[in-house]
Write a protein that holds these residues in place. Sequence first.
Motif, mmCIF file in Angstrom:
data_model
loop_
_atom_site.group_PDB
_atom_site.id
_atom_site.type_symbol
_atom_site.label_atom_id
_atom_site.label_comp_id
_atom_site.label_asym_id
_atom_site.label_seq_id
_atom_site.Cartn_x
_atom_site.Cartn_y
_atom_site.Cartn_z
ATOM 1 N N LEU A 146 0.840 -1.207 0.000
ATOM 2 C CA LEU A 146 0.000 0.000 0.000
ATOM 3 C C LEU A 146 0.875 1.257 0.000
ATOM 4 O O LEU A 146 0.600 2.215 -0.731
ATOM 5 C CB LEU A 146 -0.923 -0.010 1.218
ATOM 6 C CG LEU A 146 -1.855 1.198 1.373
ATOM 7 C CD1 LEU A 146 -2.876 1.248 0.246
ATOM 8 C CD2 LEU A 146 -2.559 1.182 2.730
ATOM 9 N N ILE A 147 1.938 1.237 0.804
ATOM 10 C CA ILE A 147 2.859 2.379 0.844
ATOM 11 C C ILE A 147 3.522 2.568 -0.523
ATOM 12 O O ILE A 147 3.645 3.697 -1.027
ATOM 13 C CB ILE A 147 3.922 2.172 1.940
ATOM 14 C CG1 ILE A 147 3.274 2.138 3.328
ATOM 15 C CG2 ILE A 147 4.973 3.287 1.883
ATOM 16 C CD1 ILE A 147 4.207 1.676 4.441
ATOM 17 N N ASP A 148 3.932 1.458 -1.140
ATOM 18 C CA ASP A 148 4.538 1.529 -2.477
ATOM 19 C C ASP A 148 3.582 2.164 -3.480
ATOM 20 O O ASP A 148 3.981 3.007 -4.299
ATOM 21 C CB ASP A 148 4.918 0.127 -2.966
ATOM 22 C CG ASP A 148 6.087 -0.470 -2.198
ATOM 23 O OD1 ASP A 148 6.819 0.294 -1.537
ATOM 24 O OD2 ASP A 148 6.248 -1.705 -2.242
ATOM 25 N N ALA A 149 2.304 1.756 -3.430
ATOM 26 C CA ALA A 149 1.308 2.307 -4.356
ATOM 27 C C ALA A 149 1.122 3.803 -4.124
ATOM 28 O O ALA A 149 0.976 4.582 -5.074
ATOM 29 C CB ALA A 149 -0.019 1.564 -4.195
ATOM 30 N N SER A 150 1.120 4.213 -2.851
ATOM 31 C CA SER A 150 0.987 5.628 -2.520
ATOM 32 C C SER A 150 2.146 6.430 -3.110
ATOM 33 O O SER A 150 1.952 7.524 -3.663
ATOM 34 C CB SER A 150 0.948 5.808 -1.004
ATOM 35 O OG SER A 150 0.967 7.169 -0.643
ATOM 36 N N GLN A 151 3.351 5.877 -3.010
ATOM 37 C CA GLN A 151 4.520 6.577 -3.547
ATOM 38 C C GLN A 151 4.509 6.606 -5.075
ATOM 39 O O GLN A 151 4.942 7.586 -5.688
ATOM 40 C CB GLN A 151 5.791 5.914 -3.022
ATOM 41 C CG GLN A 151 5.975 6.113 -1.516
ATOM 42 C CD GLN A 151 7.148 5.349 -0.948
ATOM 43 O OE1 GLN A 151 7.663 4.414 -1.566
ATOM 44 N NE2 GLN A 151 7.586 5.736 0.242
#
Length: 518
Positions: free
Chosen positions: A18-23
Amino acid sequence: MSRTFDANRIRTSLFDALIDASQTHGAKKPILEDQERNPLTYRDLIRASFALGRKLAAMTRSGERVGVMLPASAGGVVTFFALHAFGRTPTMLNFTAGIRNLKAACELAGVKTVLTSHRFVEQGKLHDLIDALEGLTKVVYLEEVRETIGLQDKLFAAAAGALPRQFRAATRPDDPGVILFTSGSFGAPRGVVLTQANLVANCHQIAAHIELDPDWVFFNPLPIFHVFGLTGGVLLPLLTGMKAFEYPSPLHTKQIPPLVKDSKAAVLLATDTFINQYARAAEPGDLSGLKFVVCGAEKVREETHNLITERFGPIPLLEGYGATEASPVIAVNKPTDNRRGTVGGLLPGIETKLEPVEGIPGGGKLYVRGPNVMAGYLQPGGGIEPPHGGWHDTGDVVSVSDDNWIKILGRVKRFAKVGGEMVSLTAAEDLAAAVWPECRHAVVALPDPKKGERLILVTDKRDAESAPLLAHAQTVGAPEIAVPRKIIRVPEIPVLGTGKTDYVALQRIVDAEIRRAA
């Protein structure tokens, strides 16, 4: 956009994905919405997960399996990720499965705490379920938890939202990502443990198979206790940059079509039963903006394909195939290659093998292995039984084309031996669907002293008779033994919360009718 699939490259924990997608797509991108129409960005979702998760962590322990009994909603999604932010395992409870199955699920998974909401319990009239669970678990209402979130919690969430990798619990890709329970359409539900890597891999497998656009809105009315609704309706859009629009019940056939239009949805998740109902209830134009519809859980009827085309234009209904144990998608058709009568092309990274089934030529029982295949089944006492050699036995009899397109011939359990020959109960249902396409039909087999087994058709067609079935079978060259001679007419065919035919309930109806007629 579509991409190549590399299972090792995308091995990560769910919260890190999820963090990767946000970035990748931007922390300020609106990514989640429901019927309340208050969209959340990636940053909002991550902050809310830390704020709620901190409170939930105070009442549970690390690694604990925490029950989640919530509808498809922004709150349900936040709760799912809140548990992951602090290293808890969401255990999704099927509130349509009945008290006995719900209690059995909690006991099997060792659930001590169940998260739900007052509003959901009131609207769903689930008080009996809550009463039953309160004797077994602690029931926590999220409205009451949110009221206790104070300034310190908000400051913590703001800091954690800015540096999420420093604040989230360290978990491994092979740690449990979710515990789900099979649909129980043929018997007692089983507890399935899917790893975080399983879920992330399946999202990337789908994205490598079908070209997806981050500007699209994914409309999901399917329950998140079902793996199709969870992976397809929540995780896939969030991890690939598309907005997930959650709706709490697929049964709202009049409300959903105008909301599909109003939300500017490009993709709709559905089952054949539900999309057929939406198409009939919709106003002209309500569904016309869809790029395609993804259908799972049951076979898509030719009548449904034609109904959509007639009313809303050439919107592809992409029939897919999966299993809870495979996170779930194994195969799905493409908008650019949609082959009716199949369940689509095999996703990248999945191995298959077919085991011959006596009396069924042209196919075999399907086994699958790959990065999306479960850790295993939950065992009493909390252990996990992994699939032997990594191979999951789907129980489905299929044929596979040279280019890995799959056609379902039936389930092993859905064949009967009539006069020494194997007959597909699914094929018998297809005969009835061809004769009376506007109605619902199901076929079961009962022991027969002369022929071994006999077929019983259960239908909501009030004046159904065997003669038209026989005539159609002769026209299409189907064997006469595939035509049910006994017909039971019912007001409606029982279905599960996912839209699948409930064969357990169906068998009870047939047994009761046979006893009554004896």
